[in-house]
Design an enzyme around this catalytic site. Structure first.
Site, PDB file in Angstrom:
ATOM      1  N   GLU A  59       0.719  -1.195   0.083  1.00  0.00           N
ATOM      2  CA  GLU A  59       0.480  -0.027   0.054  1.00  0.00           C
ATOM      3  C   GLU A  59       0.635   0.740  -0.233  1.00  0.00           C
ATOM      4  O   GLU A  59       0.588   2.322  -1.103  1.00  0.00           O
ATOM      5  CB  GLU A  59      -0.652   0.194   1.325  1.00  0.00           C
ATOM      6  CG  GLU A  59      -1.611  -1.316   1.379  1.00  0.00           C
ATOM      7  CD  GLU A  59      -1.661  -2.635   2.217  1.00  0.00           C
ATOM      8  OE1 GLU A  59      -0.012  -2.683   2.159  1.00  0.00           O
ATOM      9  OE2 GLU A  59      -2.140  -2.852   3.437  1.00  0.00           O
ATOM     10  N   ARG A 195      14.731 -25.808  -3.490  1.00  0.00           N
ATOM     11  CA  ARG A 195      15.547 -25.942  -2.056  1.00  0.00           C
ATOM     12  C   ARG A 195      15.511 -24.597  -1.778  1.00  0.00           C
ATOM     13  O   ARG A 195      15.011 -24.027  -0.841  1.00  0.00           O
ATOM     14  CB  ARG A 195      16.675 -26.514  -2.234  1.00  0.00           C
ATOM     15  CG  ARG A 195      16.133 -28.670  -1.810  1.00  0.00           C
ATOM     16  CD  ARG A 195      18.060 -28.903  -1.891  1.00  0.00           C
ATOM     17  NE  ARG A 195      17.770 -30.186  -2.534  1.00  0.00           N
ATOM     18  CZ  ARG A 195      19.346 -31.423  -1.427  1.00  0.00           C
ATOM     19  NH1 ARG A 195      20.587 -30.586  -1.799  1.00  0.00           N
ATOM     20  NH2 ARG A 195      19.029 -32.198  -1.778  1.00  0.00           N
ATOM     21  N   THR A 207      17.212 -42.265   3.770  1.00  0.00           N
ATOM     22  CA  THR A 207      17.476 -41.703   3.125  1.00  0.00           C
ATOM     23  C   THR A 207      18.793 -41.133   3.148  1.00  0.00           C
ATOM     24  O   THR A 207      19.484 -41.110   2.318  1.00  0.00           O
ATOM     25  CB  THR A 207      16.540 -40.828   2.068  1.00  0.00           C
ATOM     26  OG1 THR A 207      15.107 -41.741   1.821  1.00  0.00           O
ATOM     27  CG2 THR A 207      17.454 -40.112   0.548  1.00  0.00           C
TER      28      THR A 207
HETATM   29  C1  AOF Z   1       0.034  -5.261   4.115  1.00  0.00           C
HETATM   30  N1  AOF Z   1       0.301  -4.883   2.848  1.00  0.00           N
HETATM   31  O1  AOF Z   1       2.433  -5.264   1.903  1.00  0.00           O
HETATM   32  C2  AOF Z   1       2.557  -6.472   3.199  1.00  0.00           C
HETATM   33  C3  AOF Z   1       1.916  -7.473   5.136  1.00  0.00           C
HETATM   34  O2  AOF Z   1       6.862  -6.718  10.011  1.00  0.00           O
HETATM   35  P1  AOF Z   1       6.271  -5.748   8.547  1.00  0.00           P
HETATM   36  O3  AOF Z   1       5.783  -4.722   8.993  1.00  0.00           O
HETATM   37  O4  AOF Z   1       6.678  -6.105   7.482  1.00  0.00           O
HETATM   38  O5  AOF Z   1       4.678  -6.566   8.810  1.00  0.00           O
HETATM   39  C4  AOF Z   1       5.083  -8.664   8.140  1.00  0.00           C
HETATM   40  C5  AOF Z   1       2.808  -8.388   8.625  1.00  0.00           C
HETATM   41  O6  AOF Z   1       2.908  -7.158   8.173  1.00  0.00           O
HETATM   42  C6  AOF Z   1       3.351 -10.030   8.100  1.00  0.00           C
HETATM   43  O7  AOF Z   1       3.139 -10.490   8.993  1.00  0.00           O
HETATM   44  C7  AOF Z   1       1.545  -9.581   7.661  1.00  0.00           C
HETATM   45  O8  AOF Z   1       0.515  -9.936   8.810  1.00  0.00           O
HETATM   46  C8  AOF Z   1       1.432  -8.136   7.383  1.00  0.00           C
HETATM   47  N2  AOF Z   1       1.961  -8.035   5.960  1.00  0.00           N
HETATM   48  N3  AOF Z   1       0.276  -6.260   5.494  1.00  0.00           N
HETATM   49  O9  AOF Z   1      -0.437  -4.843   4.660  1.00  0.00           O
HETATM   50  C9  AOF Z   1       2.004  -5.696   2.899  1.00  0.00           C
HETATM   51  N4  AOF Z   1       3.629  -7.631   3.464  1.00  0.00           N
HETATM   52 ZN    ZN Z   2       0.993  -3.548   6.161  1.00  0.00          ZN
END
Ligand code: AOF
Ligand code: ZN
Length: 357
Positions: A59, A195, A207
């Site tokens: 955003e 991987r 394995t």
């Molecule tokens: C959003 N927009 O593009 C993403 C979100 O450590 P931070 O601040 O990067 O927060 C990570 C968390 O934010 C992640 O676990 C998920 O819940 C949310 N990701 N949220 O509004 C984004 N990447």
């Molecule tokens: Zn966010």
């Protein structure tokens, strides 16, 4: 296709540019469209995606892409975001606050964020500020895009990928302990790429003993994910701790977790080598979840694969079928699932199955 899903498809497309760079965060895309009230036709004002773990969220990048002249149009615009805008102070400030400050008119999402730090609270913040919120648009596509992230939070275990190669006549291995090559060199390289894409790689004891695998990323550039402390980790379930200590697995070159029956005494941890008591596969998966491992690639062998399959502990199967036949040996596991992809990899056929379509 409705106009809304058209823009959401674009947001999903943008999100995928983050693949390999945002883990353990989800891939998220955002498209801001001037579409409410006055415009005769919709116009995209800005687009963005989450590019890098620790960096700005989708955003924020989309808002930054809006020209100063267009900022005044935001109250008449919709933000199409593939995931619920966050409400928490993580590595970055809350996206919900930014959208509110910019007076966005409407927010449409594919999915609620399963992360308990956010879940529902991002939408609540937006609604409390009088912003119209719609969720569930292209929900399946949104979940499939971040299957690892959703599985991790909802099922409290990593996303499980089972991988094996079988002959045209259905064998995964030969008669003796000597490994037989079933899939070709191109398949082998592809596995190294896989991987590098997952958080952990697992093999069973047979394995580990017979193949002495290194379980590292050698035949593909290892784009170590910034969010992970060295990747991928190696995992083996050595119930009775009978594996020889001189196997590559125990060389300390990568973080390695050895799970064993709680009744067996472990030799003690060494750098990059941890011994963890676990009485079942489920207990092992719970520990991996606690280690924040979002995905595990299970590379065999037959017993281990069957154990995961029979316990219903899998999400995806990647199966190479070769043109060779062995006539005798270890029978390949039976597959039940949705065939979602099929393609030629050199002389082999790669079949991909999922528990979800
Ligand atoms: C959003 N927009 O593009 C993403 C979100 O450590 P931070 O601040 O990067 O927060 C990570 C968390 O934010 C992640 O676990 C998920 O819940 C949310 N990701 N949220 O509004 C984004 N990447
Ligand atoms: Zn966010």
């Amino acid at each position: 296709m409705t106009i809304n899903s058209l823009f959401m498809r674009r947001a999903l497309e943008l999100a995928q540019h983050g693949r390999g760079s945002v883990s353990p965060n989800p891939m998220v895309g955002c498209v801001i469209v001037h579409d409410l009230g006055h415009s005769p036709t919709e116009r995209i004002l800005g687009e963005g995606w989450h590019r890098q773990y620790g960096g700005p969220h989708a955003e924020v990048n989309a808002i930054r892409a809006v020209s100063p002249a267009d900022e005044a149009l935001l109250p008449e615009s919709t933000a199409y975001v593939t995931l619920e805008p966050c409400s928490h102070y993580g590595k970055t400030p809350p996206c919900a606050d930014l959208l509110i400050a910019k007076k966005i008119g409407r927010v449409i999402c594919c999915n609620d964020d399963p992360n308990p730090l956010v879940s529902g609270q991002g939408f609540a913040k937006l609604r409390a500020a009088g912003i119209e919120v719609v969720t569930g648009l292209l929900a399946e596509e949104g979940r499939a895009l971040n299957a690892r992230f959703f599985t991790f939070f909802e099922q409290k275990r990593p996303y499980i990928l089972l991988k094996w190669a079988e002959t045209a006549d259905g064998f995964i291995g030969g008669v003796g302990a000597t490994p037989v090559a079933i899939s070709g060199p191109l398949a082998g390289r592809l596995v190294h790429r896989w991987r590098g894409e997952e958080d952990a790689i697992l093999v069973g004891t047979t394995t580990a003993r017979n193949d002495n695998p290194r379980l590292n990323v050698r035949h593909w550039p290892d784009t170590a994910r910034p969010g992970m402390a060295g990747s991928p980790i190696r995992v083996v379930f050595d119930r009775a701790l009978t594996l020889p200590r001189d196997l590559h697995l125990f060389d300390g070159s990568q973080p390695t977790r050895v799970y064993h029956n709680p009744s067996v005494t472990s030799p003690g941890d060494r750098p990059n080598l941890s011994y963890v008591p676990a009485h079942s596969l489920a207990a092992m998966l719970t520990d991996l979840h606690q280690q924040r491992i979002q995905s595990v690639l299970v590379e065999g062998g037959a017993q281990t694969l069957t154990a995961f399959l029979e316990a219903g502990l899998w999400d995806e199967i990647r199966l190479f079928r070769s043109t060779a036949s062995l006539q005798a040996g270890v029978a390949a596991p039976q597959v039940r699932g949705h065939l979602v992809d099929q393609q030629a990899i050199g002389d082999d056929t790669l079949l991909v199955y999922r528990t979800f379509a």
